[in-house]
Design a protein around this motif. Structure first.
Motif, PDB file in Angstrom:
ATOM      1  N   ARG A 136       8.645  15.231  -0.290  1.00 16.11           N
ATOM      2  CA  ARG A 136       8.536  15.157  -1.752  1.00 16.11           C
ATOM      3  C   ARG A 136       7.410  14.213  -2.165  1.00 16.11           C
ATOM      4  NH1 ARG A 136      14.159  15.163  -1.158  1.00 16.11           N
ATOM      5  NH2 ARG A 136      14.276  12.891  -1.390  1.00 16.11           N
ATOM      6  N   LEU A 137       7.253  13.110  -1.437  1.00 16.56           N
ATOM      7  CA  LEU A 137       6.221  12.134  -1.794  1.00 16.56           C
ATOM      8  C   LEU A 137       4.825  12.618  -1.426  1.00 16.56           C
ATOM      9  CD1 LEU A 137       7.985   8.793  -0.749  1.00 16.56           C
ATOM     10  CD2 LEU A 137       7.612   9.658  -3.051  1.00 16.56           C
ATOM     11  N   ALA A 138       4.701  13.194  -0.224  1.00 18.48           N
ATOM     12  CA  ALA A 138       3.382  13.653   0.215  1.00 18.48           C
ATOM     13  C   ALA A 138       3.001  14.958  -0.476  1.00 18.48           C
ATOM     14  CB  ALA A 138       3.373  13.831   1.731  1.00 18.48           C
ATOM     15  N   GLY A 139       4.011  15.765  -0.804  1.00 17.10           N
ATOM     16  CA  GLY A 139       3.739  17.016  -1.493  1.00 17.10           C
ATOM     17  C   GLY A 139       2.819  17.906  -0.691  1.00 17.10           C
ATOM     18  N   ASP A 140       1.782  18.380  -1.343  1.00 16.19           N
ATOM     19  CA  ASP A 140       0.818  19.246  -0.663  1.00 16.19           C
ATOM     20  C   ASP A 140      -0.395  18.441  -0.203  1.00 16.19           C
ATOM     21  OD1 ASP A 140      -0.174  18.618  -3.119  1.00 16.19           O
ATOM     22  OD2 ASP A 140      -0.707  20.664  -3.706  1.00 16.19           O
ATOM     23  N   ARG A 141      -0.180  17.147   0.095  1.00 15.62           N
ATOM     24  CA  ARG A 141      -1.288  16.289   0.529  1.00 15.62           C
ATOM     25  C   ARG A 141      -0.998  15.706   1.912  1.00 15.62           C
ATOM     26  NH1 ARG A 141      -1.403  11.614  -3.195  1.00 15.62           N
ATOM     27  NH2 ARG A 141       0.848  11.814  -2.971  1.00 15.62           N
ATOM     28  N   PRO A 142      -0.856  16.532   2.942  1.00 19.26           N
ATOM     29  CA  PRO A 142      -0.516  16.016   4.262  1.00 19.26           C
ATOM     30  C   PRO A 142      -1.596  15.133   4.874  1.00 19.26           C
ATOM     31  CG  PRO A 142      -1.115  18.334   4.393  1.00 19.26           C
ATOM     32  CD  PRO A 142      -1.028  18.001   2.937  1.00 19.26           C
ATOM     33  N   ASP A 143      -2.804  15.173   4.301  1.00 22.00           N
ATOM     34  CA  ASP A 143      -3.884  14.329   4.830  1.00 22.00           C
ATOM     35  C   ASP A 143      -3.934  12.962   4.161  1.00 22.00           C
ATOM     36  OD1 ASP A 143      -4.798  16.252   6.620  1.00 22.00           O
ATOM     37  OD2 ASP A 143      -6.022  17.235   5.093  1.00 22.00           O
ATOM     38  N   THR A 144      -3.077  12.728   3.192  1.00 24.89           N
ATOM     39  CA  THR A 144      -3.125  11.448   2.501  1.00 24.89           C
ATOM     40  C   THR A 144      -2.595  10.344   3.392  1.00 24.89           C
ATOM     41  OG1 THR A 144      -2.560  10.363   0.407  1.00 24.89           O
ATOM     42  CG2 THR A 144      -0.800  11.547   1.520  1.00 24.89           C
ATOM     43  N   SER A 145      -2.918   9.118   3.041  1.00 21.56           N
ATOM     44  CA  SER A 145      -2.489   7.976   3.845  1.00 21.56           C
ATOM     45  C   SER A 145      -1.065   7.570   3.508  1.00 21.56           C
ATOM     46  CB  SER A 145      -3.430   6.793   3.601  1.00 21.56           C
ATOM     47  OG  SER A 145      -2.881   5.602   4.137  1.00 21.56           O
ATOM     48  N   PHE A 146      -0.351   7.113   4.511  1.00 21.96           N
ATOM     49  CA  PHE A 146       0.971   6.525   4.312  1.00 21.96           C
ATOM     50  C   PHE A 146       0.891   5.366   3.335  1.00 21.96           C
ATOM     51  CE2 PHE A 146       3.864   3.096   5.704  1.00 21.96           C
ATOM     52  CZ  PHE A 146       5.096   3.730   5.570  1.00 21.96           C
ATOM     53  N   TYR A 147      -0.266   4.672   3.309  1.00 21.80           N
ATOM     54  CA  TYR A 147      -0.435   3.489   2.470  1.00 21.80           C
ATOM     55  C   TYR A 147      -0.946   3.816   1.067  1.00 21.80           C
ATOM     56  CZ  TYR A 147       0.187   1.207   6.937  1.00 21.80           C
ATOM     57  OH  TYR A 147       0.692   0.811   8.146  1.00 21.80           O
ATOM     58  N   ASP A 148      -1.114   5.100   0.768  1.00 24.92           N
ATOM     59  CA  ASP A 148      -1.464   5.490  -0.593  1.00 24.92           C
ATOM     60  C   ASP A 148      -0.353   4.981  -1.520  1.00 24.92           C
ATOM     61  OD1 ASP A 148      -1.477   7.095  -3.053  1.00 24.92           O
ATOM     62  OD2 ASP A 148      -3.066   8.235  -2.062  1.00 24.92           O
ATOM     63  N   PRO A 149      -0.715   4.272  -2.602  1.00 19.35           N
ATOM     64  CA  PRO A 149       0.321   3.702  -3.487  1.00 19.35           C
ATOM     65  C   PRO A 149       1.327   4.714  -4.008  1.00 19.35           C
ATOM     66  CG  PRO A 149      -1.827   2.795  -4.029  1.00 19.35           C
ATOM     67  CD  PRO A 149      -2.077   3.880  -3.034  1.00 19.35           C
ATOM     68  N   THR A 150       0.913   5.968  -4.184  1.00 15.02           N
ATOM     69  CA  THR A 150       1.844   6.974  -4.691  1.00 15.02           C
ATOM     70  C   THR A 150       2.922   7.315  -3.666  1.00 15.02           C
ATOM     71  OG1 THR A 150       0.448   8.803  -3.914  1.00 15.02           O
ATOM     72  CG2 THR A 150       0.062   7.985  -6.150  1.00 15.02           C
ATOM     73  N   ILE A 151       2.692   6.964  -2.424  1.00 16.05           N
ATOM     74  CA  ILE A 151       3.695   7.153  -1.367  1.00 16.05           C
ATOM     75  C   ILE A 151       4.319   5.815  -0.998  1.00 16.05           C
ATOM     76  CG2 ILE A 151       4.039   7.826   1.044  1.00 16.05           C
ATOM     77  CD1 ILE A 151       1.927   9.950   0.678  1.00 16.05           C
ATOM     78  N   TYR A 152       3.465   4.865  -0.627  1.00 13.82           N
ATOM     79  CA  TYR A 152       3.921   3.580  -0.079  1.00 13.82           C
ATOM     80  C   TYR A 152       4.831   2.837  -1.056  1.00 13.82           C
ATOM     81  CZ  TYR A 152       3.547  -1.022   2.168  1.00 13.82           C
ATOM     82  OH  TYR A 152       3.830  -2.214   2.770  1.00 13.82           O
ATOM     83  N   ASN A 153       4.458   2.815  -2.321  1.00 17.35           N
ATOM     84  CA  ASN A 153       5.224   2.047  -3.312  1.00 17.35           C
ATOM     85  C   ASN A 153       6.595   2.639  -3.611  1.00 17.35           C
ATOM     86  OD1 ASN A 153       3.009   0.390  -3.446  1.00 17.35           O
ATOM     87  ND2 ASN A 153       2.285   1.144  -5.426  1.00 17.35           N
ATOM     88  N   LYS A 154       6.810   3.891  -3.221  1.00 16.39           N
ATOM     89  CA  LYS A 154       8.088   4.542  -3.513  1.00 16.39           C
ATOM     90  C   LYS A 154       9.014   4.585  -2.300  1.00 16.39           C
ATOM     91  CE  LYS A 154       6.148   7.389  -7.212  1.00 16.39           C
ATOM     92  NZ  LYS A 154       5.894   8.768  -7.707  1.00 16.39           N
TER      93      LYS A 154
END
Length: 496
Positions: free
Chosen positions: A292-310
């Motif tokens: 749900r957090l990564a959505g359709d962005r599997p290449d994004t970083s784990f440390y991206d605030p939209t993922i990491y902060n949640k």
């Protein structure tokens, strides 16, 4: 754990640049200035330059197929770097980050990184394959340690603030746990590593997960119900074949647990486009939440605030901790860490006399130099046995091969098995609860009036008072035959 800044990207490993690229900055710095005030720092940067040249030499030697010479050159360059870096903190004007950058490069080359078609850029190269120069030059054993789905594991571990902080924790507060996990793993390795090897996953990753999850305690159970050396939840375990077998929960079986973990990791790598950090986050925090957090962005970083902060704090710390433990598994000597030498070869004995695992631990003592004793290892290798339950003569018990001879000499005849059995059969006396203290009877401190109600009896009134008797109440009110009627007013004691 100290707080760290986690803006993204914190670090993205560059492909090796010809003629030292980023490392050349140090050389440039060493050539500027000539005053006495800059001489000490220039001298240190000169040593840094030599270490950088050692990197380039080792890279060329590896490309030429001379692995032995390449490793020797790398070791010498690392030693030179450590010696000069030790003086950086006390030398005015010295930038420690320059030394760390070179240190990181040398370790990644030691893993076999940057041996392929190297171009300057931020994006990792396509999947490496034998014959392309990237993998063919590595010994077979090292390939299985360093590759993850065709990528170097070391290239997937971003040396950012979170991983550095986890490295410090493993090397300080968690150091005893790390050593214990390593020792436990070495005795379990013959069961667990083949499962990962079949799945083409790196051993360092297996160790990192196990070190963080259970420390190598096969019978570990968390407060949330996760169980086994790799801490599977019940439902997830069932999904990967970890059900029950003759009443035994297969989550506690080291080989089956490693097989299921490898299957899970490979499944999630496909879902998250080989993004190892997201996969580890899913393993700890749930794949549904991570999707749900990564959505359709599997290449994004784990440390991206939209993922990491949640994510929960546990998951935010879990991912870098696993990667840091894996990194230390690959490079212990480079972090002033020495893992004990363990002979984990598999062995077994057929009991000559009945004994429990606890009794065997007593009679084996510190055989083989194991000062902590063998109870944990015996329990890990025999998860289906109750360690306190006596096994009959003729039963088969798994143990390290190095204990086969001590078993025969210590645990069959002589004083030690007798002592062990005596201790095991001892029964502590049952604790008897002391009798409840007798209550002091309530006493009357005076009288009061009580109006008799329908249904009242003299004995019922006495029971409610707790400090009188039928006789006392009758005498106090001059009652004959203990007769009372509704509306009568009686004198009754005031009880205390």
């Amino acid at each position: 754990m100290k707080s760290v800044s986690l803006s993204y990207p914190l670090f993205r490993p560059l492909r090796a640049a010809p003629l030292l690229f980023m490392l050349g900055l140090a050389a440039a710095c060493s050539s500027t200035g000539g005053s006495k005030s800059t001489a000490p720092v220039n001298a240190l940067y000169g040593q840094l330059d030599l270490a950088s040249k050692g990197y380039e030499t080792a890279l060329q030697q590896a490309r030429a197929g001379d692995d032995a010479a390449s490793q020797k050159t790398l070791t010498a360059a690392l030693d030179r770097l450590k010696e000069s870096a030790a003086h950086c903190g006390s030398t005015p004007g010295c930038d420690p980050q320059r030394f760390f950058s070179v240190f990181d490069r040398l370790l990644r080359l030691k893993d076999g990184s940057f041996l392929g078609d190297e171009t300057l850029g931020d994006e990792p190269s396509p999947t490496l394959a034998d014959g392309a120069g990237g993998v063919a030059g590595l010994p077979e054993a090292q390939r299985s340690v360093t590759l993850l789905r065709g990528q170097k594991l070391s290239e997937l571990i971003a040396m950012n603030g979170a991983v550095k902080a986890a490295l410090e924790m493993w090397l300080t507060q968690w150091r005893p746990n790390l050593i214990d996990a390593y020792v436990n793993y070495q005795y379990l390795r013959y069961q667990m590593w083949p499962q990962y090897e079949k799945a083409d996953l790196p051993e360092a990753l297996l160790f990192g997960i196990m070190a963080k999850e259970s420390g190598g305690k096969v019978n570990a159970v968390s407060r949330s119900g996760a169980a086994g050396p790799l801490q599977f939840m019940y439902a997830t375990g069932l999904r990967f074949g970890l059900g029950t077998e003759n009443g035994f929960d297969l989550r506690f079986d080291p080989a089956q647990s490693a097989r299921a973990n490898a299957a899970y990791i490979n499944e999630q790598l496909k879902i998250f486009n080989n993004n190892l950090e997201l996969v580890l986050g899913a393993y700890n925090g749930g794949e549904g939440r991570m999707r749900r957090l990564a959505g359709d962005r599997p290449d994004t970083s784990f440390y991206d605030p939209t993922i990491y902060n949640k994510l929960s704090r546990e998951t935010r710390e879990y991912v870098p901790s696993v990667l840091a433990a894996a990194w230390l598994f690959l490079h212990p000597d480079s972090y002033n860490l020495r893992f004990p030498k363990i002979d984990g070869a598999a062995g077994a004995v057929t009991l000559k006399r009945s004994a429990s695992l606890a009794e065997l631990s007593v009679c084996l003592g510190s055989a083989g130099g194991m000062e902590e004793g063998w109870f944990r290892t015996l329990r890990n290798l025999n998860p289906r046995l109750n360690p306190q339950e006596t096994q009959p003569a003729g039963a088969r018990v798994q143990l390290p091969r190095l204990l086969e001879e001590p078993y025969a000499s210590r645990c069959v005849e002589g004083p030690w098995p007798i002592l062990a059995a005596d201790l095991h059969q001892a029964v502590a006396p049952a604790v008897q609860a002391p009798p409840a203290p007798a209550r002091a009877p309530a006493r009357a401190t005076g009288t009061r009036n009580y109006k008799v109600r329908n249904g009242d009896t003299l004995i019922g009134i006495v029971h409610r008072l707790h400090c009188s008797s039928v006789r006392e109440l009758a005498e106090l009110n001059g009652l004959r035959h203990h007769r009372i009627r509704a509306g009568d007013v009686l004198k009754v004691p005031v009880c205390r």
